[in-house]
Design an enzyme around this catalytic site. Structure first.
Site, short mmCIF file in Angstrom:
data_model
loop_
_atom_site.label_atom_id
_atom_site.label_comp_id
_atom_site.label_asym_id
_atom_site.label_seq_id
_atom_site.Cartn_x
_atom_site.Cartn_y
_atom_site.Cartn_z
N GLU A 1 10.90 15.50 15.44
CA GLU A 1 11.24 15.53 13.71
C GLU A 1 9.73 15.88 13.33
O GLU A 1 8.93 16.60 14.01
CB GLU A 1 10.51 14.04 13.63
CG GLU A 1 10.69 13.76 11.85
CD GLU A 1 10.24 12.22 11.59
OE1 GLU A 1 9.65 11.90 12.22
OE2 GLU A 1 11.26 11.70 10.87
N CYS B 1 13.54 10.63 6.15
CA CYS B 1 13.33 10.03 7.65
C CYS B 1 14.84 10.01 8.36
O CYS B 1 14.73 10.68 9.18
CB CYS B 1 13.64 8.63 7.56
SG CYS B 1 13.71 7.89 6.28
N LYS C 1 0.54 -1.08 0.04
CA LYS C 1 0.18 0.33 0.29
C LYS C 1 0.20 1.62 0.08
O LYS C 1 1.64 1.65 0.79
CB LYS C 1 -1.19 0.24 1.03
CG LYS C 1 -1.67 0.97 1.09
CD LYS C 1 -2.66 1.61 2.65
CE LYS C 1 -1.84 2.58 3.43
NZ LYS C 1 -1.62 4.20 2.27
N GLU D 1 10.87 0.85 10.19
CA GLU D 1 11.67 1.95 9.38
C GLU D 1 11.03 3.14 9.75
O GLU D 1 9.45 3.24 9.55
CB GLU D 1 11.85 1.80 8.48
CG GLU D 1 11.92 0.50 7.38
CD GLU D 1 14.17 0.61 7.81
OE1 GLU D 1 14.39 1.71 8.30
OE2 GLU D 1 14.90 -0.20 7.20
P1 NAP Z 1 2.25 8.03 8.33
O1 NAP Z 1 1.20 8.61 8.58
O2 NAP Z 1 3.06 6.88 9.16
O3 NAP Z 1 1.98 6.64 7.07
C1 NAP Z 1 3.47 5.80 6.44
C2 NAP Z 1 1.93 4.88 6.13
O4 NAP Z 1 0.85 4.21 6.97
C3 NAP Z 1 1.19 5.33 5.31
O5 NAP Z 1 0.75 4.24 3.89
C4 NAP Z 1 0.12 6.07 5.22
O6 NAP Z 1 -1.44 5.47 4.66
C5 NAP Z 1 -0.45 4.67 6.42
N1 NAP Z 1 -1.04 4.63 7.51
C6 NAP Z 1 -1.30 5.21 8.54
N2 NAP Z 1 -1.89 4.86 9.49
C7 NAP Z 1 -2.28 3.34 9.38
C8 NAP Z 1 -2.46 2.47 10.33
N3 NAP Z 1 -2.81 2.70 11.79
N4 NAP Z 1 -1.98 1.55 10.12
C9 NAP Z 1 -1.35 0.83 9.10
N5 NAP Z 1 -0.49 1.90 8.23
C10 NAP Z 1 -1.31 3.60 8.71
O7 NAP Z 1 3.76 8.56 7.79
P2 NAP Z 1 3.82 9.46 6.77
O8 NAP Z 1 3.40 11.21 7.24
O9 NAP Z 1 3.30 8.82 5.43
O10 NAP Z 1 5.17 9.58 6.49
C11 NAP Z 1 6.32 10.84 7.32
C12 NAP Z 1 6.75 10.24 8.53
O11 NAP Z 1 7.88 8.59 8.30
C13 NAP Z 1 7.83 10.79 8.83
O12 NAP Z 1 7.46 10.40 10.33
C14 NAP Z 1 9.03 9.92 8.97
O13 NAP Z 1 10.14 10.47 8.83
C15 NAP Z 1 8.84 8.38 8.44
N6 NAP Z 1 9.70 8.41 7.34
C16 NAP Z 1 10.57 6.56 8.00
C17 NAP Z 1 11.43 6.04 6.76
C18 NAP Z 1 12.78 5.40 7.83
O14 NAP Z 1 13.32 4.52 6.23
N7 NAP Z 1 12.50 5.31 8.71
C19 NAP Z 1 11.38 6.62 5.52
C20 NAP Z 1 10.60 7.55 5.58
C21 NAP Z 1 9.84 8.17 5.87
P3 NAP Z 1 -1.75 7.62 4.43
O15 NAP Z 1 -0.47 7.57 4.48
O16 NAP Z 1 -2.29 7.56 2.81
O17 NAP Z 1 -2.99 7.36 5.28
#
Ligand code: NAP
Ligand code: MG
Length: 483
Positions: free
Chosen positions: A393, A296, A188, A262
């Site tokens: 962050e 990230c 997804k 991650e």
């Molecule tokens: P996010 O809100 O955690 O979303 C990540 C993914 O999870 C999206 O596909 C999201 O769907 C989905 N999701 C949301 N709620 C969920 C749930 N309850 N159960 C399962 N999946 C769910 O993060 P984001 O705002 O997209 O990305 C930013 C964050 O990601 C930052 O904190 C960043 O540091 C972190 N990040 C970490 C890495 C790494 O390698 N460590 C890499 C990239 C990003 P939708 O967005 O479609 O609603």
């Protein structure tokens, strides 16, 4: 958008969009076919540069996810787990080559949908995504050499959930090792950046990969949760926020599901007084302003040795004047659009907090367009270790600057965060680099460079930045049962 500084005005150099082929409406890619969602719902994806509608994307509900997981299970049982490993490798190579052939289209679509500068999409995201498939294709028939004296077997169906900051690259990080290890996949993408994953689905269909081996279901958090909670998923691979990572950990506790997470970061970029300063300035800029700070492992906390702090800040401000902020499709653009209005609001909230905390702010002098989501590169000095903007962050082009005197002091300060994804060290002394790499609690430590990635090197976090590694042989083992 031109810089206010006349010396840095360039004529626009827009990448064309004539060669891209996008459908008006995308359904779900399940069992090798495009299926209408049983939810009967689609949502809009927009271009963050001008807020214009690009396409409609299907919103998969738990029934759709169930259909996708069943298709992945059937493909695993009947085809993929029985296929000779070298045949599996051939399909993965074919996907890599088809991605390479369509790299120009993929780069433009990524730039349009995510707000990413075309130069980065073209030179970094897409080539690296292809390279992940090439790299793992090579491992498919050599698993017993990767893990000598161990019996290797796949896990089964992998449920994979990715964020919006590197949409195609994250899809490649997830899908390529899973397939090489012999698993099937339900992936997804994030709701604001589904398009390149859907283009990848087209490529996968063209590659002749057996139906159901890769399924791509689009949607929101509820779609992700349905994957995580599906009883027939054997492995959950997630990249995203620490908050959602914690929800996933709770959801799978007590099940036999394996997981790699991650998560977020607040990485330290450390400059010693013997560092090559001009290179270090480029490293700071690349560390935090690359991809609008939507990284990230962004070097979001700068630590400068006290005796060179004034020089570094002066040089950094000068360099920030020449950064071109604007239309991501313009080849001159260094800093593109923030991915969504929600993310821009989060970044602006933190900038406000920084000002209220009494930190000193400096922002690049550039004109911000009225439409679209933009944030000028921003630095904060005069911050404390306990400042909110130092601890939390921000996930945008916002840097905090602190000073230090001794090695021990900077190690202590750099490690004083709940996160531990990456760090950068800039110094002429090799011994100092080795000293710091062993003491910094971060999954990746770059020396005299920043934000460099390669499919063969593992990536992942300490502490609240998650667990498990992606990339290299470590990334392969995350998709295998080793006995
Ligand atoms: P996010 O809100 O955690 O979303 C990540 C993914 O999870 C999206 O596909 C999201 O769907 C989905 N999701 C949301 N709620 C969920 C749930 N309850 N159960 C399962 N999946 C769910 O993060 P984001 O705002 O997209 O990305 C930013 C964050 O990601 C930052 O904190 C960043 O540091 C972190 N990040 C970490 C890495 C790494 O390698 N460590 C890499 C990239 C990003 P939708 O967005 O479609 O609603
Ligand atoms: Mg979009």
């Amino acid at each position: 958008m031109a810089s206010k500084n006349k010396n840095w005005e360039y004529a626009p150099s827009l990448e064309t969009t004539d060669h891209i082929n996008l459908k008006k409406k995308y359904d779900l890619f399940i069992n090798g076919k495009w299926l209408k969602p049983t939810s009967k719902k689609h949502f809009n994806t927009i271009n963050p540069n001008d807020e214009k509608h690009i396409a409609e994307i299907a919103h998969a509900n738990h029934k759709d996810v169930d259909i996708a997981v069943k298709s992945a299970r059937k493909a695993y049982d009947n085809v993929w787990s029985k296929m000779p490993a070298n045949e599996r490798g051939k399909y993965i190579y074919r996907i890599a080559r088809l991605m390479q052939e369509r790299s120009k289209e993929l780069a433009v679509v990524e730039s349009l949908d995510a707000g990413k500068p075309i130069r980065e999409a073209r030179d970094i995201d897409i080539p690296l995504a292809c390279n992940h498939f090439f790299y793992y294709a090579g491992w498919a028939d050599k698993l017993e050499y990767a893990f000598p004296n161990r019996k290797v077997s796949p896990l089964g169906v992998a449920g994979q959930i990715i964020p919006w900051n590197f949409p195609l690259l994250m899809a490649a990080w997830k899908i390529a090792p899973a397939l090489a290890a012999g698993n099937t996949v339900v992936l997804k993408p994030a709701e604001t950046t589904s398009l390149t994953a859907l283009k990848l689905a087209e490529i996968i269909a063209d590659s002749g990969l057996p139906d159901g081996v890769v399924n791509i279901v689009t949607g929101f958090g509820d779609t992700g949760a349905a994957i995580v909670n599906h009883p027939d998923v054997n492995k959950v691979a997630f990249t995203g926020s620490t908050g959602v990572g914690k929800i996933i950990q709770k959801a799978i506790a007590g099940t036999a599901k394996k997981a790699t997470l991650e998560l977020g970061g607040k990485s330290a970029n450390i400059i010693f007084d013997d560092a090559p300063l001009d290179q270090a300035i480029e490293g700071i800029v690349n560390g935090i302003f690359f991809n609008q700070g939507h990284v990230c492992c962004a070097g979001s906390r700068l630590f400068v040795q006290e005796n060179i702090a004034d020089r570094v800040v002066r040089k950094l401000k000068h360099r920030m004047k020449s950064l071109v902020v604007g239309n991501p499709l313009d080849k001159n653009t260094d800093v593109g659009a923030i991915n969504s209005k929600e993310q821009l609001n989060i970044i602006n909230k933190y900038i406000k907090i920084g000002i209220e905390e009494g930190a000193e702010i400096y922002q690049s002098e550039c004109n911000i367009p009225k439409k679209g989501f933009f944030c000028p590169p921003t630095i904060f000095s005069n911050v404390a270790q306990s400042s909110v903007i130092v601890q939390e962050e921000i996930f945008g082009p916002v840097l905090t600057i602190q000073t230090f005197r001794t090695v021990d002091e900077v190690i202590q300060k750099a490690n004083n965060t709940p996160y531990g994804l990456a760090a950068g060290v800039w110094t002429d002394k090799g011994s100092r680099i080795f000293n710091l790499t062993t003491k910094l609690k971060a999954g990746v430590v770059w020396a005299n460079t920043y934000n460099k990635f390669d499919p063969s090197s593992p990536f992942g976090g300490y502490k609240e930045s998650g667990f498990g590694r992606e990339g290299g042989m470590h990334g392969l083992s995350a998709y295998l049962k080793l006995s």
